[in-house]
Design a protein around this motif. Structure first.
Motif, PDB file in Angstrom:
ATOM      1  N   LEU A 262      37.468  26.414  81.782  1.00  0.00           N
ATOM      2  CA  LEU A 262      38.402  25.288  81.693  1.00  0.00           C
ATOM      3  C   LEU A 262      39.499  25.340  82.760  1.00  0.00           C
ATOM      4  O   LEU A 262      39.811  24.303  83.357  1.00  0.00           O
ATOM      5  N   PRO A 263      40.122  26.485  83.032  1.00  0.00           N
ATOM      6  CA  PRO A 263      41.135  26.488  84.096  1.00  0.00           C
ATOM      7  C   PRO A 263      40.581  26.001  85.435  1.00  0.00           C
ATOM      8  O   PRO A 263      41.245  25.249  86.157  1.00  0.00           O
ATOM      9  N   GLN A 264      39.364  26.409  85.775  1.00  0.00           N
ATOM     10  CA  GLN A 264      38.751  25.931  87.018  1.00  0.00           C
ATOM     11  C   GLN A 264      38.514  24.427  86.963  1.00  0.00           C
ATOM     12  O   GLN A 264      38.725  23.714  87.946  1.00  0.00           O
ATOM     13  N   ASP A 265      38.076  23.935  85.819  1.00  0.00           N
ATOM     14  CA  ASP A 265      37.854  22.504  85.670  1.00  0.00           C
ATOM     15  C   ASP A 265      39.140  21.708  85.879  1.00  0.00           C
ATOM     16  O   ASP A 265      39.132  20.611  86.448  1.00  0.00           O
ATOM     17  N   LEU A 266      40.253  22.254  85.408  1.00  0.00           N
ATOM     18  CA  LEU A 266      41.514  21.526  85.454  1.00  0.00           C
ATOM     19  C   LEU A 266      42.196  21.611  86.805  1.00  0.00           C
ATOM     20  O   LEU A 266      43.237  20.967  87.020  1.00  0.00           O
ATOM     21  N   ALA A 267      41.631  22.365  87.739  1.00  0.00           N
ATOM     22  CA  ALA A 267      42.244  22.501  89.059  1.00  0.00           C
ATOM     23  C   ALA A 267      42.249  21.186  89.831  1.00  0.00           C
ATOM     24  O   ALA A 267      43.023  21.022  90.783  1.00  0.00           O
ATOM     25  N   ARG A 268      41.402  20.232  89.425  1.00  0.00           N
ATOM     26  CA  ARG A 268      41.340  18.949  90.135  1.00  0.00           C
ATOM     27  C   ARG A 268      41.937  17.800  89.321  1.00  0.00           C
ATOM     28  O   ARG A 268      41.895  16.650  89.754  1.00  0.00           O
ATOM     29  N   ILE A 269      42.469  18.119  88.155  1.00  0.00           N
ATOM     30  CA  ILE A 269      43.063  17.074  87.317  1.00  0.00           C
ATOM     31  C   ILE A 269      44.562  17.037  87.587  1.00  0.00           C
ATOM     32  O   ILE A 269      45.325  17.884  87.123  1.00  0.00           O
ATOM     33  N   MET A 270      44.987  16.040  88.337  1.00  0.00           N
ATOM     34  CA  MET A 270      46.382  15.931  88.725  1.00  0.00           C
ATOM     35  C   MET A 270      47.226  15.346  87.591  1.00  0.00           C
ATOM     36  O   MET A 270      46.765  14.509  86.819  1.00  0.00           O
ATOM     37  N   ILE A 271      48.457  15.810  87.531  1.00  0.00           N
ATOM     38  CA  ILE A 271      49.358  15.400  86.448  1.00  0.00           C
ATOM     39  C   ILE A 271      50.293  14.292  86.932  1.00  0.00           C
ATOM     40  O   ILE A 271      50.924  14.415  87.982  1.00  0.00           O
ATOM     41  N   VAL A 272      50.358  13.236  86.153  1.00  0.00           N
ATOM     42  CA  VAL A 272      51.241  12.104  86.437  1.00  0.00           C
ATOM     43  C   VAL A 272      52.172  11.916  85.238  1.00  0.00           C
ATOM     44  O   VAL A 272      51.869  12.370  84.130  1.00  0.00           O
ATOM     45  N   PRO A 273      53.312  11.267  85.412  1.00  0.00           N
ATOM     46  CA  PRO A 273      54.217  11.069  84.284  1.00  0.00           C
ATOM     47  C   PRO A 273      53.671  10.071  83.278  1.00  0.00           C
ATOM     48  O   PRO A 273      53.061   9.058  83.649  1.00  0.00           O
TER      49      PRO A 273
END
Length: 615
Positions: free
Chosen positions: A242-253
Motif C-alpha cells: 500500500l505505501p508504494q501504491d500511494l506514492a502516486r496519489i497526490m493530496i489536495v485540500p
C-alpha cells in the motif's frame, strides 16, 4: 547548514536607488559568501550608482564574515541581473572587481541564492492539472511539482517519508499514517487528515481515459481521519504494498469539493503542498510555475520554472542550442554521442524503467485484420498463441536496441526491469527466428500471412515511432503486412482504451518497483469489482495467472509473494499475451557546467532537485 541573516539597516542605503531585500551568508560553501539583492525600481537609475550603494552595504555586512566576497544582485523590471562580485582588499576597502552576467565565480559561490528561472524543454508534457485524472508517467512527473503524496519515491524508487512521516500496519486490513505537522497548501490552509481522506476517496471518481490511478486505490474500502494528523486506510484485502501504491496519489485540500478538470487547468483548484505553485497551464504547450515560499522542505532554488512542450526532437535540441531552454529531457538518441563530445553541452544519462511492450488484442473477431486482399478474417488470428509467438520471433531486439535506438536501449526479455521484486530471476532470452515464425503461422492456418494495423505514439517516449516502423518491417518478413500508424498520444491513449486497436506498441514502467503493479494492471483480467486489469487493453484472460496475482497482492510473506509473482509472470509470458521488446535509457542535456542533478529511473524531471552547477 545554511545561515540566513536578514539585514534591515536601510539608513546606510539611498532608498532612491532601491531596497536592500536581504543578505545571505552561506557557511556551508568552501568559500562562504553573501549576496545582496537590490530592486532598482521604476526610476531607471544607473546600475553603477546602485553598485556603489551595494558596496557600502556589503562592507558592513561582510564584517560578519571577514575576508570573504559578496555578490550584488540587481533586479530591473522582470529581468534579473547579476552584475558584480565585491571582494575585500587587505585594508578592508570594497572595490568592484568584475561585472558579468552570471559569472562563473558567482554561480560557483552562491548558486542556490541566485537561481531565478529554469526553462525545461520536454518531449511530452501533462494533459491536465488534475492530479487524479491520468496515470501517464509524463503526467505524474509534471504534477509532482505542484502536489505531493503521503510517501515519496527517491531517484531509485525507494520509499521515503513525504506528507506522512511514518506508517505502520495495524492489522491485516488496516494501515495507519502519521502526517507531517504544519504542512501548508498553496492557499495557506494546513494539511489535515480530512484532506487525505478526501483525496483518496476522490481517485475513482476523477479517473480519466486511461483509468487514472484506480489501480493504486483498487482495494481501499474506507479511509478514517482519526485526528488531524492520523489517517487509517482500511483495505478489502491485505495489501503489503500500500505505501508504494500511494506514492502516486497526490493530496489536495478537501475544500476544492467537486472540482472538475477545467477548474484545475485554470488554476482555481490546482492547490497542492509541493515546492511550486501553478501560474498558468496550456495543454500541449507550456506549464509555468512559481516558487512556494512556505514549502515544508524549504524554498526551492528556482523562483520560476517554465516547462515547454517541444515534441519534435530536432526542435527541442535546437531550443537548447539557442538558449531558449536550459535543459531538455529525452535527448534524441542519435545526438547523444555528438553532444557528449561537444564541450558546450552536458549530458546526463541513466537507466529507465520504461520498456516498449507489444500488445496483441485477443478479441474474438476484428474487422481490422484482413487477408492480403483486404477481406476481414472470420477469426482474429492473434487469439492463437502460435501467431503471438511468431510475432515475438520476428522481432530483432538487438537491431532495434543497437541501430534503431542508437545503442541507447537493451533487449528486454520480460515485462518489467530485471531485478525488480517479482521479476523472473533468469528470464529466457527471446530469440529472433524467421523460419520458426513462418512455420508457426503455417501451423496456425496462415501460410500466406495476413494484414493488420500497428498503432503507437509519435510523441511520448524516445524512438516510439521509429520502433513502430522497424517492427512493421520485421513482421513483413514473416508474411504479416503491417500498416504503421504513429499518432499523437492524445489520440492514441483514449482510442486504445476504447478498444480501437488490435495491435499496439507502448512504453510501460513498473512505477512501484515491483511486479504487482504491472501484472495487476495490464495482465490480470479486467475486473472492475476488484480493481484489477484497469489497463488491460488486450482482452487477455488467464484464470491461473489471475489467481496467482490476486493471492500475491494480499500476501504478506515476501518470499511467498515473490514466488507467486514470478509464477504469474511466467504464465503471462509463456502465453505471449504481452510481448516485451526493448528497455529504454533516460537522457537529459543542458548547456555545459550550468546544472547538476541525479537522473531518475522513472524519467521524471523535478526542478526542486536540480541545482546550478558549482563546478
Amino acid at each position: 547548514m545554511m545561515t540566513t541573516v536578514e539585514w534591515f539597516d536601510f539608513e546606510k542605503v539611498d532608498l532612491r536607488v532601491g531596497t536592500v531585500v536581504s543578505a545571505k551568508l552561506n557557511v556551508k560553501a568552501h568559500n562562504p559568501a553573501c549576496t545582496i539583492t537590490i530592486d532598482l525600481g521604476p526610476m531607471g537609475l544607473r546600475q553603477s550608482s546602485a553598485l556603489e550603494h551595494c558596496a557600502r552595504a556589503a562592507s558592513e555586512f561582510m564584517e560578519l564574515a571577514p575576508g570573504h566576497s559578496c555578490a550584488c544582485h540587481l533586479n530591473n523590471d522582470e529581468e534579473p541581473r547579476f552584475n558584480a562580485i565585491i571582494h575585500p582588499s587587505k585594508g578592508n576597502n570594497m572595490i568592484i572587481v568584475k561585472r558579468a552576467m552570471m559569472s562563473a565565480l558567482l554561480a560557483a559561490a552562491l548558486a542556490p541564492a541566485l537561481a531565478q528561472e529554469l526553462r525545461i524543454g520536454v518531449r511530452a508534457g501533462p494533459e491536465a492539472m488534475d492530479p487524479h485524472y491520468l496515470a501517464l508517467g509524463t503526467q505524474i512527473a509534471a504534477i509532482k511539482n505542484i502536489y505531493e503524496a503521503l510517501v515519496f519515491q527517491d531517484d531509485k524508487l525507494q520509499i521515503q517519508p513525504g506528507l506522512a512521516t511514518s506508517w505502520k500496519v495495524i492489522d491485516e486490513h488496516t494501515w495507519e499514517f502519521k502526517l507531517r505537522p504544519g504542512v501548508k497548501f498553496h492557499d495557506g490552509s494546513v494539511l489535515t487528515a480530512q484532506d487525505v481522506k478526501f483525496s483518496l476517496e476522490r481517485v475513482p471518481k476523477a479517473a480519466g481515459p486511461d483509468a487514472g490511478l484506480v489501480i493504486n486505490t483498487r482495494n481501499i474500502s474506507k479511509v478514517d481521519a482519526v485526528d488531524d494528523l492520523t489517517v487509517r486506510v482500511i483495505t478489502s484485502m491485505a495489501n503489503p504494498a500500500l505505501p508504494q501504491d500511494l506514492a502516486r496519489i497526490m493530496i489536495v485540500p478537501a475544500s476544492i469539493g467537486a472540482a472538475k478538470v477545467a477548474d484545475f487547468n485554470s488554476g482555481k483548484a490546482a492547490i497542492g503542498t509541493g515546492p511550486f505553485k501553478l501560474i498558468s497551464f496550456k495543454p500541449r504547450a507550456d506549464l509555468l510555475l512559481e516558487r512556494f515560499g512556505q514549502y515544508w522542505r524549504g524554498a526551492a532554488d528556482w523562483k520560476k520554472v517554465h516547462f515547454l512542450e517541444i515534441s519534435n526532437d530536432a526542435a527541442r535540441l535546437a531550443a537548447l542550442s539557442s538558449k531558449r531552454v536550459d535543459l531538455i529531457n529525452y535527448l534524441p538518441y542519435g545526438d547523444v554521442a555528438k553532444l557528449k563530445n561537444n564541450r558546450d553541452f552536458s549530458v546526463v544519462q541513466g537507466d529507465s524503467i520504461y520498456i516498449y511492450l507489444l500488445y496483441p488484442d485477443v478479441r474474438e473477431k476484428s474487422e481490422l485484420i484482413t487477408d492480403k486482399a483486404g477481406k476481414p478474417l472470420p477469426v482474429n488470428p492473434l487469439r492463437d498463441k502460435r501467431v503471438r509467438e511468431a510475432l515475438s520471433l520476428a522481432i530483432d531486439r538487438k537491431t532495434i536496441a543497437g541501430t534503431v535506438l542508437e545503442g541507447m536501449a537493451t533487449p528486454s526479455n520480460q515485462l518489467i526491469v530485471d531485478g525488480f521484486f517479482g521479476a523472473l530471476s533468469k528470464p529466457p532470452l527471446l530469440p529472433t527466428n524467421i523460419d520458426r515464425a513462418k512455420k508457426l503461422l503455417t501451423e496456425a492456418g496462415y501460410p500466406n500471412g495476413f494484414s493488420l494495423p500497428l498503432h503507437c505514439t509519435s510523441d511520448r517516449l524516445p524512438g516510439d515511432a521509429a520502433t513502430c516502423s522497424a517492427l512493421g518491417q520485421m513482421f513483413a518478413k514473416i508474411g504479416i503486412d503491417t500498416k504503421i500508424n504513429a499518432i499523437s498520444r492524445t489520440v492514441f491513449i483514449p482510442a486504445r482504451k476504447r478498444g480501437e486497436y488490435v495491435l499496439s506498441l507502448a512504453g510501460w514502467g513498473s512505477l512501484t518497483g515491483e511486479a504487482g503493479y504491472t501484472l495487476a494492471a495490464i495482465a490480470h483480467t479486467n475486473d472492475k469489482s476488484k480493481g484489477f486489469g484497469a489497463s488491460n487493453v488486450t482482452n487477455y484472460s488467464n484464470d491461473a495467472a489471475d489467481a496467482a496475482i490476486s493471492v500475491a497482492m494480499r500476501m504478506t510473506n515476501d518470499d511467498k509473494r515473490r514466488l507467486l509473482f514470478e509464477n504469474a509472470m511466467k504464465m503471462v509470458q509463456d502465453d505471449y499475451a504481452i510481448i516485451p521488446v526493448v528497455q529504454l535509457s533516460s537522457v537529459w542535456a543542458a548547456r555545459a557546467n550550468t546544472l547538476s542533478f541525479k537522473p531518475r529511473v522513472d524519467d521524471e524531471t523535478l526542478p526542486f532537485f536540480i541545482r546550478l552547477d558549482k563546478k
